[in-house]
Design a protein around this motif. Structure first.
Motif, PDB file in Angstrom:
ATOM      1  N   LEU A  88      -6.979  -3.697   1.151  1.00 43.23           N
ATOM      2  CA  LEU A  88      -6.127  -4.534   1.989  1.00 43.23           C
ATOM      3  C   LEU A  88      -4.803  -3.876   2.350  1.00 43.23           C
ATOM      4  O   LEU A  88      -3.776  -4.523   2.409  1.00 43.23           O
ATOM      5  CB  LEU A  88      -5.868  -5.884   1.309  1.00 43.23           C
ATOM      6  N   GLN A  89      -4.845  -2.567   2.568  1.00 42.97           N
ATOM      7  CA  GLN A  89      -3.649  -1.904   3.066  1.00 42.97           C
ATOM      8  C   GLN A  89      -3.569  -1.992   4.584  1.00 42.97           C
ATOM      9  O   GLN A  89      -2.514  -1.772   5.163  1.00 42.97           O
ATOM     10  CB  GLN A  89      -3.633  -0.444   2.609  1.00 42.97           C
ATOM     11  N   PHE A 117       0.417  -8.712   1.351  1.00 40.62           N
ATOM     12  CA  PHE A 117      -0.331  -7.700   2.110  1.00 40.62           C
ATOM     13  C   PHE A 117       0.432  -7.351   3.385  1.00 40.62           C
ATOM     14  O   PHE A 117       0.075  -7.796   4.481  1.00 40.62           O
ATOM     15  CB  PHE A 117      -1.733  -8.216   2.449  1.00 40.62           C
ATOM     16  N   VAL A 120      -1.372  -6.043   6.697  1.00 37.20           N
ATOM     17  CA  VAL A 120      -2.426  -6.836   7.327  1.00 37.20           C
ATOM     18  C   VAL A 120      -1.776  -7.764   8.351  1.00 37.20           C
ATOM     19  O   VAL A 120      -0.874  -8.520   8.026  1.00 37.20           O
ATOM     20  CB  VAL A 120      -3.216  -7.660   6.292  1.00 37.20           C
ATOM     21  N   ALA A 281      -9.906  -8.569   4.251  1.00 36.00           N
ATOM     22  CA  ALA A 281      -8.630  -9.257   4.460  1.00 36.00           C
ATOM     23  C   ALA A 281      -8.838 -10.765   4.572  1.00 36.00           C
ATOM     24  O   ALA A 281      -8.075 -11.550   4.000  1.00 36.00           O
ATOM     25  CB  ALA A 281      -7.951  -8.715   5.718  1.00 36.00           C
TER      26      ALA A 281
END
Length: 289
Positions: A88-89, A117, A120, A281
């Motif tokens: 989730l980068q 995050f 995202v 995500a």
């Protein structure tokens, strides 16, 4: 010429030796020589100067190695990109939210998720709850926020938020002093309601019908803040969720509880279409909320 051929040619160029390149790429030297020869024939160029003791690139070879590295880079980057996605980068989530719901809850959602995050992206589509169901069905959004009840057959449904309906009226209204008001007492009032795209409008009409009358609709709007301003100048009354009162700052509007044995509830749920693929995500978003 395929990518494997380019990869083998690069190995020869970087090692400066067919023997060393063969060892590194786990193929035989004759096979490696054959691949390079095929590339030369296909491009009609000479890639290596074979007259010296050390293997040297020709001018054409230097162009091919430069372009070859560019061609292979996306494949070399793929594991890192997938790792970023899984961790989730990076990524994007498309959310469908009715404007009223968005105003009330989206800022806190965005703040919390973006803190966890930051790379995202949350992309917002604002339409009435009826349209959100269609967008989710057509997979044009990842997650939808909509109002219950609705036909849940095609969706995975996760309750998110419950609020209570209240009566909004001007502070000059004859009923403004009351602590509780029955819906039936509003039968002769002018109503300010949302437009036909909004489930909230349908809920108010059904609520009035349940109490024996059809509301006299004086004004329609898609903006709750405009509705509040109209109420403030005594242009009508409205039945709205309690949480809206916390967002407006007009001192000329009173909010009064509905006199009923059971509260009239505004239930918000998150929906995703059943059996559709959910990105890393999106799954993280649903788990967080």
């Amino acid at each position: 010429m395929d990518l494997r051929a380019i990869e083998l040619f690069l190995a020869v160029a970087e090692q400066g030796s067919f023997t060393k390149a063969a060892e590194k790429t786990f193929v035989t030297q004759p096979y490696l020589s054959k691949v390079v020869k095929q590339i030369e024939e296909e491009l009609n160029v000479t890639l290596f100067n074979r007259t010296t003791r050390k293997l040297e690139l020709t001018d054409a070879g230097k162009i091919v190695i430069e372009q070859g590295r560019m061609a292979l880079k996306p494949l070399q980057d793929m594991p890192n990109l997938l790792n970023e996605l899984q961790n989730l980068q990076k990524g994007e989530i498309v959310l469908g939210i009715p404007p009223v719901i968005g105003t009330l809850i989206f800022p806190s959602i965005a703040q919390r998720f973006s803190h966890a995050f930051p790379d995202v992206t949350l992309r917002l589509i604002e339409l009435g709850a009826k349209h959100i169901l269609t967008l989710a069905e057509e997979e044009k959004i990842d997650v939808g926020f909509t109002v219950k009840p609705f036909s849940e057959g095609n969706f995975c449904v996760k309750p998110y938020f419950v609020d209570e309906f209240m009566i909004y009226l001007s502070h000059n209204h004859p009923l403004a002093y009351r602590e509780r008001i029955k819906i039936a007492e509003l039968a002769d009032e002018k109503f300010i309601v949302f437009t036909t795209d909004f489930t909230l409008r349908d809920m108010v009409i059904k609520l009035c019908a349940k109490n024996g009358f059809k509301p006299n609709i004086a004004y329609e709007s898609s903006q709750w803040d405009l509705m509040v301003e109209l109420i403030a100048i005594d242009m009508g009354v409205a039945v709205l969720p309690k949480s809206i009162f916390e967002k407006h700052n007009n001192p000329h509007v009173k909010m009064i509880a509905i006199d009923s044995d059971e509260p009239y509830l505004w239930e918000i749920a998150m929906i995703t279409k059943k059996e559709r693929y959910l990105s890393y995500a999106t799954r993280a978003f649903l788990d967080m909320f």
